[in-house]
Design a protein around this motif. Sequence first.
Motif, PDB file in Angstrom:
ATOM      1  N   UNK A  35       0.852  -1.190   0.000  1.00 17.68           N
ATOM      2  CA  UNK A  35       0.000   0.000   0.000  1.00 17.68           C
ATOM      3  C   UNK A  35       0.890   1.243   0.000  1.00 17.68           C
ATOM      4  N   UNK A  36       0.331   2.424  -0.284  1.00 10.33           N
ATOM      5  CA  UNK A  36       1.159   3.631  -0.360  1.00 10.33           C
ATOM      6  C   UNK A  36       1.933   3.924   0.937  1.00 10.33           C
ATOM      7  N   UNK A  37       3.207   4.252   0.761  1.00 10.85           N
ATOM      8  CA  UNK A  37       4.098   4.542   1.881  1.00 10.85           C
ATOM      9  C   UNK A  37       4.089   6.025   2.240  1.00 10.85           C
ATOM     10  N   UNK A  38       4.545   6.305   3.467  1.00 16.01           N
ATOM     11  CA  UNK A  38       4.809   7.663   3.920  1.00 16.01           C
ATOM     12  C   UNK A  38       6.228   7.704   4.462  1.00 16.01           C
ATOM     13  N   UNK A  47       9.408  18.074  12.479  1.00 16.54           N
ATOM     14  CA  UNK A  47       9.207  16.855  11.686  1.00 16.54           C
ATOM     15  C   UNK A  47       8.702  17.240  10.298  1.00 16.54           C
ATOM     16  N   UNK A  48       9.166  16.499   9.300  1.00 16.73           N
ATOM     17  CA  UNK A  48       8.686  16.610   7.924  1.00 16.73           C
ATOM     18  C   UNK A  48       8.059  15.282   7.530  1.00 16.73           C
ATOM     19  N   UNK A  49       6.905  15.341   6.894  1.00 14.80           N
ATOM     20  CA  UNK A  49       6.216  14.149   6.390  1.00 14.80           C
ATOM     21  C   UNK A  49       6.120  14.255   4.882  1.00 14.80           C
ATOM     22  N   UNK A  50       6.485  13.192   4.175  1.00 10.69           N
ATOM     23  CA  UNK A  50       6.367  13.160   2.715  1.00 10.69           C
ATOM     24  C   UNK A  50       5.329  12.117   2.317  1.00 10.69           C
ATOM     25  N   UNK A  51       4.294  12.563   1.636  1.00  8.15           N
ATOM     26  CA  UNK A  51       3.147  11.759   1.207  1.00  8.15           C
ATOM     27  C   UNK A  51       2.291  11.418   2.419  1.00  8.15           C
ATOM     28  N   UNK A  52       1.021  11.786   2.355  1.00  7.39           N
ATOM     29  CA  UNK A  52       0.230  11.960   3.575  1.00  7.39           C
ATOM     30  C   UNK A  52      -0.661  10.791   3.968  1.00  7.39           C
ATOM     31  N   UNK A  53      -0.809   9.797   3.095  1.00  8.09           N
ATOM     32  CA  UNK A  53      -1.919   8.847   3.116  1.00  8.09           C
ATOM     33  C   UNK A  53      -3.163   9.529   2.539  1.00  8.09           C
ATOM     34  N   UNK A  54      -4.207   8.746   2.314  1.00  8.25           N
ATOM     35  CA  UNK A  54      -5.324   9.197   1.488  1.00  8.25           C
ATOM     36  C   UNK A  54      -6.398   9.975   2.239  1.00  8.25           C
ATOM     37  N   UNK A  55      -6.441   9.852   3.555  1.00  9.76           N
ATOM     38  CA  UNK A  55      -7.457  10.566   4.330  1.00  9.76           C
ATOM     39  C   UNK A  55      -6.856  11.004   5.656  1.00  9.76           C
ATOM     40  N   UNK A  77       4.661  19.279   5.479  1.00 12.40           N
ATOM     41  CA  UNK A  77       4.167  18.161   4.681  1.00 12.40           C
ATOM     42  C   UNK A  77       4.620  18.406   3.251  1.00 12.40           C
ATOM     43  N   UNK A  78       5.290  17.420   2.652  1.00 13.96           N
ATOM     44  CA  UNK A  78       5.748  17.514   1.269  1.00 13.96           C
ATOM     45  C   UNK A  78       4.894  16.603   0.397  1.00 13.96           C
ATOM     46  N   UNK A  79       4.373  17.156  -0.681  1.00 12.80           N
ATOM     47  CA  UNK A  79       3.629  16.382  -1.669  1.00 12.80           C
ATOM     48  C   UNK A  79       4.601  16.005  -2.782  1.00 12.80           C
ATOM     49  N   UNK A  80       4.972  14.734  -2.871  1.00  9.95           N
ATOM     50  CA  UNK A  80       5.918  14.346  -3.923  1.00  9.95           C
ATOM     51  C   UNK A  80       5.293  14.432  -5.306  1.00  9.95           C
ATOM     52  N   UNK A  81       3.948  14.362  -5.364  1.00  7.32           N
ATOM     53  CA  UNK A  81       3.211  14.561  -6.617  1.00  7.32           C
ATOM     54  C   UNK A  81       1.751  14.781  -6.248  1.00  7.32           C
ATOM     55  N   UNK A  87      -2.151  12.808  -1.132  1.00  5.39           N
ATOM     56  CA  UNK A  87      -2.241  14.180  -0.623  1.00  5.39           C
ATOM     57  C   UNK A  87      -3.458  14.482   0.245  1.00  5.39           C
ATOM     58  N   UNK A  88      -4.535  13.715   0.108  1.00  8.47           N
ATOM     59  CA  UNK A  88      -5.778  14.124   0.761  1.00  8.47           C
ATOM     60  C   UNK A  88      -5.764  13.970   2.281  1.00  8.47           C
TER      61      UNK A  88
END
Length: 319
Positions: A35-38, A47-55, A77-81, A87-88
């Motif tokens: 499943x999608x990683x963070x 702290x920095x978080x890259x890719x947030x999970x979907x909800x 929070x960094x959105x890699x794409x 991102x949501x």
Amino acid sequence: MSETKKFASQADLEEKQITFSQISEHAWAYTAEGDPNTGIVIGDDCVLVADTQATPAMAADVVRRIREVTDKPIKYVVLTHYHAVRVLGAAGYKPEHIIASQDTRDLIVERGEQDKASEIGRFPRLFQNVETVPPGLTWPTMTFSGKMTLWLGKLEVQLIQLGRGHTKGDTVVWLPQERTLLSGDLVEFDATPYAGDAYFQDWPQTLDNIAALQPKALVPGRGAALTTPEEVAKGLAGTRSFIADVYSSVQEGVKAGRDLNAVYKDTYARLKPKYSQWVIFDHCMPFDVSRAYDEASGHADPRIWTAQRDIEMWKALEG
């Protein structure tokens, strides 16, 4: 190639085991069996978080794991794409800044609403408690082009666009002091790359640009964290091989004048022996081949996926 194959991953209901592991002095990986990683960076003061999970509800579990190891504020929070599944969940972190490349913001403007509806319809399990997503879209509060450097105390964190691949806005998070990379979906490990919005001809060079950094550890978009240079090389090679194999097969079919349906069936059959054990193989292949067919036919930029286009494509290729 079953006639009863359900659309995308609507039939995928299996919960995955989550792992939260430290991969270098300041970096952590939140992974879940494909499943999608963070990715998480714990600096001196924040702290920095890259890719947030979907909800936001799913992000709450990431926050819970972070709080097991630090009480420092989650500042970035960094959105890699731009993809919705990545991102949501941003609101769940209550960050001071949401950062993305300008290219990613442009894609949110152009196709964010359609992508949100499309992705939720494709893979409902990845949008647990979707009602916790705030109305509208997730917007960056800061954008950059090319490269941006953040300082988390004395820890240097570079946000870099190394080239187009998974999307035109792809950003990696690079910790030069410990040679650790958070790649987003530019790199996958034992997981099928989704390439419905990709640039097939650019992606291999972008992977070479990642390799040139010589990462010692890497959090891929999907799959287990890679914690040695040898594992990183394997992840890069597997992703590169898949992208090249899809595009080579599709390009051959386009040059021969074959239609999308015929090219899809041939490419699926060619790749199945090598890659079908990777998670979401059946989910990704129709989208990947459709985009590769467009690119090989001269459509430089990906077309927007809408919920209606998703269904029509699936029926045409899998019906």
